[in-house]
Design a protein around this motif. Structure first.
Motif, PDB file in Angstrom:
ATOM      1  N   THR A   9      23.702  10.502 -58.013  1.00  0.00           N
ATOM      2  CA  THR A   9      24.575  11.674 -57.625  1.00  0.00           C
ATOM      3  C   THR A   9      26.032  11.615 -58.423  1.00  0.00           C
ATOM      4  OG1 THR A   9      23.938  11.384 -55.268  1.00  0.00           O
ATOM      5  CG2 THR A   9      26.018  12.504 -55.767  1.00  0.00           C
TER       6      THR A   9
ATOM      7  N   SER B 241      24.785   5.537 -52.178  1.00  0.00           N
ATOM      8  CA  SER B 241      23.939   6.599 -52.818  1.00  0.00           C
ATOM      9  C   SER B 241      22.425   6.065 -52.825  1.00  0.00           C
ATOM     10  CB  SER B 241      24.425   6.921 -54.227  1.00  0.00           C
ATOM     11  OG  SER B 241      23.782   7.749 -54.800  1.00  0.00           O
TER      12      SER B 241
ATOM     13  N   THR C  37      29.237  10.951 -56.791  1.00  0.00           N
ATOM     14  CA  THR C  37      29.580   9.516 -56.547  1.00  0.00           C
ATOM     15  C   THR C  37      29.925   8.600 -57.621  1.00  0.00           C
ATOM     16  OG1 THR C  37      28.017   9.910 -54.663  1.00  0.00           O
ATOM     17  CG2 THR C  37      28.417   7.678 -55.052  1.00  0.00           C
TER      18      THR C  37
ATOM     19  N   SER D 112      19.910   7.862 -54.263  1.00  0.00           N
ATOM     20  CA  SER D 112      19.510   7.828 -55.579  1.00  0.00           C
ATOM     21  C   SER D 112      19.983   6.868 -56.786  1.00  0.00           C
ATOM     22  CB  SER D 112      19.635   9.517 -56.259  1.00  0.00           C
ATOM     23  OG  SER D 112      20.862   9.797 -56.205  1.00  0.00           O
TER      24      SER D 112
ATOM     25  N   CYS E 177      28.141  10.956 -50.605  1.00  0.00           N
ATOM     26  CA  CYS E 177      28.145  12.457 -50.026  1.00  0.00           C
ATOM     27  C   CYS E 177      26.948  12.653 -49.213  1.00  0.00           C
ATOM     28  CB  CYS E 177      27.813  13.335 -51.459  1.00  0.00           C
ATOM     29  SG  CYS E 177      28.846  12.822 -52.917  1.00  0.00           S
TER      30      CYS E 177
ATOM     31  N   SER F 286      18.374  15.013 -55.567  1.00  0.00           N
ATOM     32  CA  SER F 286      19.521  14.437 -56.352  1.00  0.00           C
ATOM     33  C   SER F 286      20.321  15.205 -56.954  1.00  0.00           C
ATOM     34  CB  SER F 286      19.087  12.796 -56.843  1.00  0.00           C
ATOM     35  OG  SER F 286      19.440  13.080 -58.295  1.00  0.00           O
ATOM     36  N   VAL F 287      21.744  15.252 -56.492  1.00  0.00           N
ATOM     37  CA  VAL F 287      22.434  16.232 -57.036  1.00  0.00           C
ATOM     38  C   VAL F 287      23.288  15.885 -58.322  1.00  0.00           C
ATOM     39  CG1 VAL F 287      24.380  17.996 -56.615  1.00  0.00           C
ATOM     40  CG2 VAL F 287      22.700  17.156 -54.694  1.00  0.00           C
ATOM     41  N   THR F 288      22.936  16.093 -59.510  1.00  0.00           N
ATOM     42  CA  THR F 288      23.524  15.584 -60.653  1.00  0.00           C
ATOM     43  C   THR F 288      24.523  16.172 -61.510  1.00  0.00           C
ATOM     44  OG1 THR F 288      21.683  16.384 -61.924  1.00  0.00           O
ATOM     45  CG2 THR F 288      21.563  13.966 -61.115  1.00  0.00           C
TER      46      THR F 288
END
Ligand code: M6R
Length: 360
Positions: A107, A102, A110, A104, A56, A356-358
């Motif tokens: 994500t 990724s 991902t 991180s 992403c 980071s988009v969790t």
């Protein structure tokens, strides 16, 4: 801490000579012009017929870069947005290698795509910066980019490391799965060996700050590139919008005339990335925008034909075509940084965004 720098983003841009040296360390053999990547067992890619890269945002741009590098190495590969993967899943089987890119490794989009690929029986590989991250645990294989911690929400040094790592991996996969070796790693290994010093020079002599000042207050900012310059154009625009809050868009150079040209005015500066491949065409595309009054910023080596035509110039060194775009990207990182700074934006923590988009 930030040390002598006002923002983590600027610190991390300046760290690239070191972070890239860490990424490359022990993975190439500069004396013999070879890519080694010994941490991956011999035969690890046996039976692989095609590669899918899932990611992403900025990591997706690195994945796109990687897919093109793989294609150049003779490998069937495509990059896919991880958040589209479950609804638009291409055929996957045991002969598919799925690479999750990724920074991180956390994500959610991902990780979901990676788990789906595992469930479908693909061989999976995580390319991440974080040891012990979920992606590293879930994938069959892991490669660490070793860029060091990145604090700024805007990804900078990790993009460069991801792209370099994928360029190395492309050669290794190409050599492992293709009978013939279509590209010679010599010039890439040579270019990589010089990259840390060359980035240092580029940063020290960059005109990005004055260019940001010159075009401050414009209506929109456009970025174009072709081939390996295309993901760089996309990344240039993403960085610009996320930290300046100005409208920015990246296009494949050749797409400009298929619609976006309608938006071009004297108030829309256009950054054109030249990577040494089909540059004549990109120059023609840029000139079409210039005819409509848009100022052109050429990102290219000194002495390039584009310099004579452009309104401004951001210099990159003469290097392997696989690496040219990465130098261009560093110039564009600096432009975004200085543009955001003039606007007094909270550069390290842009509004509404998280590192980071969790969540999905
Ligand atoms: O940690 P990841 O690489 O998986 O993050 C993916 C994106 O959220 C990330 O690249 C994002 O687009 C950047 N921070 C933007 O600069």
């Amino acid at each position: 801490g930030k040390g002598e720098y006002d923002h983590f983003m600027l610190k991390e841009i300046h760290e690239q000579p070191v972070s890239l040296a860490q990424t490359i360390e022990g993975r190439t053999d500069p004396e013999n012009g070879r890519i080694t990547l010994d941490e991956l067992d011999p035969g690890v890619f046996d039976g692989i017929e095609s590669v899918q890269l899932i990611a992403c945002g900025t990591s997706y741009h690195a994945a796109l870069y990687g897919s093109l590098a793989l294609n150049r190495a003779g490998v069937r590969a495509r990059a896919l947005l991880a958040n589209e993967y479950s609804v638009a899943t291409p055929p996957i089987d045991e002969e598919t290698l799925v690479i999750a890119v990724s920074q991180s490794g956390e994500t959610a989009d991902t990780l979901n795509a990676l788990r789906l690929a595992n469930a479908e029986g693909a061989k999976t590989l995580a390319l991440t910066n974080v040891v012990g991250s979920t992606a590293a645990r879930v994938a069959d294989e892991t490669l660490f980019i070793r860029a060091g911690p990145e604090i700024g929400v805007a990804a900078t040094k990790t993009f460069s490391s991801q792209a370099v790592m994928l360029a190395l991996l492309a050669h290794r996969i190409g050599a492992d799965v293709c009978d013939t070796r279509p590209t010679d790693p010599d010039s890439l290994v040579f270019g990589l060996d010089r990259m840390p010093d060359a980035i240092d020079d580029l940063i020290t002599s960059s005109d990005a700050e004055s260019i940001a000042r010159q075009y401050d207050g414009s209506q929109s900012y456009f970025f174009i590139g072709r081939g390996l310059g295309f993901p760089v154009a996309l990344e240039g625009a993403l960085k610009f919008k996320e930290i300046t809050y100005n409208h920015a868009e990246g296009f494949a150079s050749g797409e400009l005339k298929h619609g976006p040209l309608a938006l071009v005015t004297p108030d829309t500066p256009l950054f054109a990335v030249f990577t040494g491949v089909e540059d004549e065409k990109t120059l023609k595309n840029a000139e079409e925008a210039q005819t409509r009054g848009a100022p052109i910023v050429a990102v290219c080596p000194a002495g390039h034909r584009a310099v004579d035509i452009a309104d401004a110039h951001l210099e990159i060194p003469e290097t392997d075509p696989t690496l040219a775009g990465l130098f261009a990207n560093v110039q564009l990182q600096l432009v975004s940084y200085h543009a955001a700074r003039l606007l007094d934006r909270p550069i390290d923590k842009p509004r509404n965004l998280a590192k980071s988009v969790t969540v999905e």
